[in-house]
Design a protein around this motif. Structure first.
Motif, PDB file in Angstrom:
ATOM      1  N   LYS A  43      47.390  41.198  90.854  1.00  0.00           N
ATOM      2  CA  LYS A  43      47.807  41.121  89.450  1.00  0.00           C
ATOM      3  C   LYS A  43      47.330  39.824  88.823  1.00  0.00           C
ATOM      4  O   LYS A  43      46.950  38.876  89.512  1.00  0.00           O
ATOM      5  CB  LYS A  43      49.325  41.229  89.336  1.00  0.00           C
ATOM      6  CG  LYS A  43      49.882  42.573  89.775  1.00  0.00           C
ATOM      7  CD  LYS A  43      51.375  42.655  89.519  1.00  0.00           C
ATOM      8  CE  LYS A  43      51.938  44.008  89.913  1.00  0.00           C
ATOM      9  NZ  LYS A  43      53.410  44.100  89.647  1.00  0.00           N
ATOM     10  N   GLU A  44      47.372  39.772  87.511  1.00  0.00           N
ATOM     11  CA  GLU A  44      46.997  38.555  86.809  1.00  0.00           C
ATOM     12  C   GLU A  44      48.146  37.544  86.863  1.00  0.00           C
ATOM     13  O   GLU A  44      49.305  37.907  87.035  1.00  0.00           O
ATOM     14  CB  GLU A  44      46.642  38.886  85.356  1.00  0.00           C
ATOM     15  CG  GLU A  44      45.397  39.757  85.221  1.00  0.00           C
ATOM     16  CD  GLU A  44      44.986  39.941  83.780  1.00  0.00           C
ATOM     17  OE1 GLU A  44      43.904  40.497  83.549  1.00  0.00           O
ATOM     18  OE2 GLU A  44      45.745  39.529  82.892  1.00  0.00           O
ATOM     19  N   ARG A  45      47.776  36.305  86.681  1.00  0.00           N
ATOM     20  CA  ARG A  45      48.791  35.249  86.638  1.00  0.00           C
ATOM     21  C   ARG A  45      49.695  35.436  85.419  1.00  0.00           C
ATOM     22  O   ARG A  45      49.224  35.761  84.333  1.00  0.00           O
ATOM     23  CB  ARG A  45      48.096  33.889  86.579  1.00  0.00           C
ATOM     24  CG  ARG A  45      49.027  32.698  86.743  1.00  0.00           C
ATOM     25  CD  ARG A  45      48.222  31.420  86.842  1.00  0.00           C
ATOM     26  NE  ARG A  45      47.451  31.195  85.631  1.00  0.00           N
ATOM     27  CZ  ARG A  45      46.451  30.319  85.531  1.00  0.00           C
ATOM     28  NH1 ARG A  45      46.097  29.609  86.589  1.00  0.00           N
ATOM     29  NH2 ARG A  45      45.799  30.166  84.393  1.00  0.00           N
ATOM     30  N   PHE A  51      54.245  29.323  86.852  1.00  0.00           N
ATOM     31  CA  PHE A  51      53.517  30.575  86.733  1.00  0.00           C
ATOM     32  C   PHE A  51      53.425  31.209  88.117  1.00  0.00           C
ATOM     33  O   PHE A  51      53.615  30.533  89.124  1.00  0.00           O
ATOM     34  CB  PHE A  51      52.101  30.325  86.196  1.00  0.00           C
ATOM     35  CG  PHE A  51      52.058  29.762  84.806  1.00  0.00           C
ATOM     36  CD1 PHE A  51      52.322  28.414  84.569  1.00  0.00           C
ATOM     37  CD2 PHE A  51      51.745  30.561  83.726  1.00  0.00           C
ATOM     38  CE1 PHE A  51      52.281  27.885  83.287  1.00  0.00           C
ATOM     39  CE2 PHE A  51      51.693  30.053  82.445  1.00  0.00           C
ATOM     40  CZ  PHE A  51      51.965  28.712  82.231  1.00  0.00           C
ATOM     41  N   ARG A  52      53.101  32.478  88.174  1.00  0.00           N
ATOM     42  CA  ARG A  52      52.888  33.112  89.475  1.00  0.00           C
ATOM     43  C   ARG A  52      51.790  34.156  89.373  1.00  0.00           C
ATOM     44  O   ARG A  52      51.558  34.735  88.324  1.00  0.00           O
ATOM     45  CB  ARG A  52      54.179  33.759  89.990  1.00  0.00           C
ATOM     46  CG  ARG A  52      54.658  34.975  89.200  1.00  0.00           C
ATOM     47  CD  ARG A  52      56.003  35.435  89.717  1.00  0.00           C
ATOM     48  NE  ARG A  52      56.495  36.588  88.958  1.00  0.00           N
ATOM     49  CZ  ARG A  52      57.735  37.066  89.053  1.00  0.00           C
ATOM     50  NH1 ARG A  52      58.606  36.501  89.887  1.00  0.00           N
ATOM     51  NH2 ARG A  52      58.097  38.120  88.343  1.00  0.00           N
ATOM     52  N   ASP A 112      58.939  39.599  93.301  1.00  0.00           N
ATOM     53  CA  ASP A 112      58.783  38.161  93.056  1.00  0.00           C
ATOM     54  C   ASP A 112      57.729  37.538  93.971  1.00  0.00           C
ATOM     55  O   ASP A 112      57.404  36.358  93.831  1.00  0.00           O
ATOM     56  CB  ASP A 112      60.105  37.429  93.255  1.00  0.00           C
ATOM     57  CG  ASP A 112      61.160  37.850  92.253  1.00  0.00           C
ATOM     58  OD1 ASP A 112      62.331  38.031  92.654  1.00  0.00           O
ATOM     59  OD2 ASP A 112      60.820  37.988  91.060  1.00  0.00           O
ATOM     60  N   THR A 113      57.207  38.310  94.897  1.00  0.00           N
ATOM     61  CA  THR A 113      56.190  37.803  95.816  1.00  0.00           C
ATOM     62  C   THR A 113      54.945  37.369  95.068  1.00  0.00           C
ATOM     63  O   THR A 113      54.483  38.056  94.154  1.00  0.00           O
ATOM     64  CB  THR A 113      55.816  38.887  96.847  1.00  0.00           C
ATOM     65  OG1 THR A 113      56.961  39.133  97.686  1.00  0.00           O
ATOM     66  CG2 THR A 113      54.644  38.465  97.710  1.00  0.00           C
TER      67      THR A 113
END
Length: 121
Positions: free
Chosen positions: A43-45, A37-38, A89-90
């Motif tokens: 932002k939300e995960r 996950f990121r 993608d950060t």
């Protein structure tokens, strides 16, 4: 209790690659479903990729064709190979685990503390 430790994050230029590792403390990793996950800044995960105990792999649309999830059960490790990285993608990347789960989800039983990936020129 299952412990998860992520590594491999860092600063990379757009178009570059990184390989993240998630090392687990438990043997018989093949019985566990592992997800990546990121959480991007502000932002939300979100789910990135999942490898289930039944051998199924799933990717978010935003990473399909660029990221590859794999597992080395002998080393109790799950990898996320990330290619053609973009600034979007950060974020902090987390791995999560649940025994014999049919899919990955935000409420998985065990979570690592995360590794930071920064994609910037």
């Amino acid at each position: 209790q299952l412990q998860l430790v992520e590594s491999g994050g860092g600063l990379v230029q757009p178009g570059g690659s990184l390989r993240l590792s998630c090392v687990t403390s438990r043997v018989m990793l093949e019985n566990w479903t592992i997800g990546w996950f990121r959480r991007a800044p502000g932002k939300e995960r979100e789910g990135v990729s999942c490898t289930t105990s039944s051998g199924r792999t799933v990717y978010a649309d935003s990473v399909k064709g660029r990221f590859t999830i794999s597992r080395d059960n002998a080393r109790n490790t799950v990898y996320l190979q990330m290619n053609s990285l973009k600034p979007d993608d950060t974020g902090v990347y987390y791995c999560a685990a649940e025994r014999v789960a049919t899919s990955c989800h935000q409420g998985m039983d065990y979570w690592g503390t995360g590794t930071l990936v920064t994609v910037s020129a």
